[in-house]
Design an enzyme around this catalytic site. Structure first.
Site, short mmCIF file in Angstrom:
data_model
loop_
_atom_site.label_atom_id
_atom_site.label_comp_id
_atom_site.label_asym_id
_atom_site.label_seq_id
_atom_site.Cartn_x
_atom_site.Cartn_y
_atom_site.Cartn_z
N HIS A 168 0.71 -1.45 0.13
CA HIS A 168 0.02 -0.37 0.05
C HIS A 168 0.80 1.20 0.33
O HIS A 168 0.73 2.25 -0.58
CB HIS A 168 -0.83 0.10 0.93
CG HIS A 168 -2.08 -1.15 1.54
ND1 HIS A 168 -2.98 -1.73 0.28
CD2 HIS A 168 -2.00 -1.60 2.28
CE1 HIS A 168 -3.21 -2.51 0.44
NE2 HIS A 168 -3.20 -2.61 1.72
N HIS A 206 -5.99 -7.10 -1.02
CA HIS A 206 -6.54 -6.10 -1.29
C HIS A 206 -5.29 -5.67 -2.26
O HIS A 206 -4.55 -5.80 -2.46
CB HIS A 206 -5.92 -5.15 0.13
CG HIS A 206 -6.73 -5.66 1.55
ND1 HIS A 206 -6.23 -6.36 2.14
CD2 HIS A 206 -8.14 -4.95 1.68
CE1 HIS A 206 -6.80 -6.35 2.93
NE2 HIS A 206 -7.91 -5.82 3.01
#
Ligand code: SP5
Ligand code: ZN
Length: 356
Positions: A168, A206
């Site tokens: 991320h 994710h």
């Protein structure tokens, strides 16, 4: 297991001790025990110590401003007295340089106040910085780059058993339990080690928004990610849609496969297969796998329903690409099954790499 495992004890220095979610300090699932569980499961493998890397390996994928901030954030927070008053023992942002804040032509500065600096670099409130966060994050990059070096040196595959995770984190911002982008640093190392075109395939539940954004305009680092549909309400919420296909010279070099919540082996493996086929068609010469196992049925952070056999099958598909392969640990939060799921995927890779 034949695949070498790269390890650093320094991961333990990062104890986020929760996350601030919806303004509340909640327990958090990215805990030191994660890496220990994986290591215990892989105890029969060849272990290599992560080798300290020069700043270049960070600066290939991150802005110096972010690196400088992360390396000094805890000491500045402590020196400012925030542990005593107001009583916050981790770095937590409070004001963000939201694009809507700015007058035309006015760009965000790095704020003078330690209290405000966090929001200049963090894109969420969940990713806390404590006393050993920097040392651990840096060691995780060391592990990923060391694994890449093993592969450049002729190992068919290598696995970095690292935390905190990385996918991320963008060039200039951190969040989603990630500080530095370990998989991106591994991809950059493969490129500087002579690989013409690298594919990063991200199987974490994710979307790997950081890796996507770092390489969005780079035609020589293909990025593919399969993940739970952000449009169905899942982190990172703002990115990860199928329409994001790269830009500039990198147009066409990014591919997202968002899946509906509840998707299991069938839909997930079909997506992994499509991404692998795409990487081969586009001429990838080496592979980085962003290896999150939080798509598993029992995982507390995602609604995907992949089985242990599914992870093994995905590993085989990735191994069958017959590419030099660096695997970098990302998410996976169910402590009881985490190690086993990683092992299944790694053994699948090994089976796929071996000529039939
Ligand atoms: C690397 C990685 O897998 N990062 C995932 C970050 C997603 N975190 C989103 C957390 C949203 C709030 N958590 C609530 C947990 C309820 N069990
Ligand atoms: Zn994840």
């Amino acid at each position: 297991m034949q695949i070498p495992v790269v390890w650093s004890e320094l991961h333990r220095l990062h104890e986020p001790d929760g996350e601030v979610w919806l303004g509340v300090r909640t327990p958090g699932t990215e805990v030191p025990e994660r890496a220990e569980r994986i290591r215990a499961e892989l105890a029969d493998a060849r272990f290599f110590a992560a080798v300290q890397q020069p700043d270049d390996s960070l600066l290939a994928v991150h802005d110096r401003e972010l690196v400088d901030y992360l390396s000094s954030a805890w000491s500045a927070w402590e020196a400012a007295g925030f542990v005593e008053d107001p009583g916050q023992d981790r770095v937590v942002p409070y004001i963000f340089p939201h694009p809507g804040l700015f007058s035309p032509g006015v760009a965000p500065v790095v704020p003078a106040a330690a209290s405000a600096r966090a929001g200049r670099f963090a894109f969420d409130t969940m990713t806390l910085i404590g006393p050993g966060t920097w040392e651990a994050a840096r060691a995780a990059v060391d592990a990923a780059v060391t694994a890449a070096d093993l592969v450049v040196g002729g190992e068919p595959a290598a696995y970095a058993c690292c935390r905190p995770p990385g996918h991320h984190a963008t060039r200039g911002a951190f969040g989603g339990s990630c500080y530095l982008n370990n998989a991106a640093a591994a991809a950059a190392r493969l490129r500087s080690g002579g690989v013409g075109r690298v594919a990063v395939l991200d199987v974490d539940a994710h979307h790997g928004n950081g890796t996507q954004t770092i390489f969005y305009e780079d035609p020589d680092v293909l990025i593919g990610s399969v993940h739970v549909d952000p449009g169905a309400g899942w982190f990172p919420h703002f990115l990860g849609f199928a329409e994001e296909t790269g830009a500039g010279a990198g147009t066409g070099a990014n591919r997202n496969v968002p899946l509906a919540p509840g998707s299991g082996d069938e839909r997930w493996l079909e997506a992994v297969g499509r991404l692998a086929e795409w990487a081969a068609e586009e001429g990838a010469e080496a592979l980085v796998v962003a290896l999150g196992v939080d798509a598993a049925g029992g995982d507390p952070e995602s609604p995907l329903e992949v089985s242990a056999a599914g992870f093994r099958a995905a590993g085989r598909t990735l191994g069958e690409l017959q590419l030099p392969t660096v695997l970098v640990q990302e998410g996976g939060y169910e402590l009881a099954t985490l190690g086993r799921l990683v092992r299944e995927l790694l053994e699948g890779v090994e089976a796929g790499l071996r000529p039939a």
